[in-house]
Design a protein around this motif. Structure first.
Motif, PDB file in Angstrom:
ATOM      1  N   ILE A  41      70.182  -6.253   5.815  1.00 48.50           N
ATOM      2  CA  ILE A  41      69.976  -7.477   5.054  1.00 48.50           C
ATOM      3  C   ILE A  41      68.489  -7.809   5.173  1.00 48.50           C
ATOM      4  N   ASP A  42      67.844  -8.103   4.076  1.00 50.15           N
ATOM      5  CA  ASP A  42      66.417  -8.406   4.161  1.00 50.15           C
ATOM      6  C   ASP A  42      66.211  -9.823   4.675  1.00 50.15           C
ATOM      7  N   PHE A  43      64.996 -10.105   5.090  1.00 48.41           N
ATOM      8  CA  PHE A  43      64.713 -11.384   5.736  1.00 48.41           C
ATOM      9  C   PHE A  43      64.999 -12.570   4.836  1.00 48.41           C
ATOM     10  N   LEU A  44      64.553 -12.516   3.603  1.00 48.33           N
ATOM     11  CA  LEU A  44      64.752 -13.674   2.730  1.00 48.33           C
ATOM     12  C   LEU A  44      66.224 -13.923   2.444  1.00 48.33           C
ATOM     13  N   SER A  45      67.015 -12.867   2.351  1.00 49.21           N
ATOM     14  CA  SER A  45      68.460 -13.050   2.186  1.00 49.21           C
ATOM     15  C   SER A  45      69.060 -13.681   3.434  1.00 49.21           C
ATOM     16  N   LEU A  96      70.758 -17.554   8.607  1.00 46.27           N
ATOM     17  CA  LEU A  96      70.911 -16.693   9.782  1.00 46.27           C
ATOM     18  C   LEU A  96      69.676 -16.653  10.679  1.00 46.27           C
ATOM     19  N   ASN A  97      68.765 -17.583  10.534  1.00 45.47           N
ATOM     20  CA  ASN A  97      67.550 -17.541  11.354  1.00 45.47           C
ATOM     21  C   ASN A  97      67.592 -18.535  12.518  1.00 45.47           C
ATOM     22  N   ASP A  98      68.726 -19.079  12.842  1.00 43.45           N
ATOM     23  CA  ASP A  98      68.913 -19.983  13.974  1.00 43.45           C
ATOM     24  C   ASP A  98      68.062 -21.241  13.900  1.00 43.45           C
ATOM     25  N   GLY A  99      67.695 -21.672  12.698  1.00 42.60           N
ATOM     26  CA  GLY A  99      66.970 -22.921  12.533  1.00 42.60           C
ATOM     27  C   GLY A  99      65.477 -22.861  12.780  1.00 42.60           C
ATOM     28  N   MET A 127      57.521 -18.042   7.957  1.00 36.74           N
ATOM     29  CA  MET A 127      56.462 -17.905   6.968  1.00 36.74           C
ATOM     30  C   MET A 127      56.393 -16.432   6.585  1.00 36.74           C
ATOM     31  N   VAL A 128      56.540 -16.150   5.320  1.00 31.49           N
ATOM     32  CA  VAL A 128      56.446 -14.776   4.826  1.00 31.49           C
ATOM     33  C   VAL A 128      55.116 -14.641   4.105  1.00 31.49           C
ATOM     34  N   LEU A 129      54.275 -13.748   4.588  1.00 26.20           N
ATOM     35  CA  LEU A 129      52.937 -13.590   4.019  1.00 26.20           C
ATOM     36  C   LEU A 129      52.916 -12.700   2.782  1.00 26.20           C
ATOM     37  N   ASN A 130      53.818 -11.739   2.702  1.00 26.15           N
ATOM     38  CA  ASN A 130      53.862 -10.742   1.629  1.00 26.15           C
ATOM     39  C   ASN A 130      52.685  -9.778   1.653  1.00 26.15           C
TER      40      ASN A 130
END
Length: 63
Positions: free
Chosen positions: A5-9, A15-18, A22-25
């Protein structure tokens, strides 16, 4: 069975525990991140293990 599963999904599914994320791309955007990151006492970086990723991590550590 392992599922990818990718991070943004994962973020969208909660699912990131709150934690903030920040995604830089691109490591070219590290400078933009530097204005926000001082507000955090702990920062986890997930960068590519190549020259650009190592240079970005070094810059983040310095600044």
């Amino acid at each position: 069975m392992t599922r990818f599963i990718d991070f943004l999904s994962a973020e969208r599914l909660g699912l990131n525990d709150g934690f903030d994320a920040m995604v830089l791309n691109s490591v070219a955007n590290v400078g933009k991140a530097l204005t926000i990151l001082p507000d955090y006492s702990v920062i986890a970086c997930y960068l590519d293990n190549d020259e650009a990723g190592r240079a970005a991590l070094a810059r983040l550590r310095r600044e």
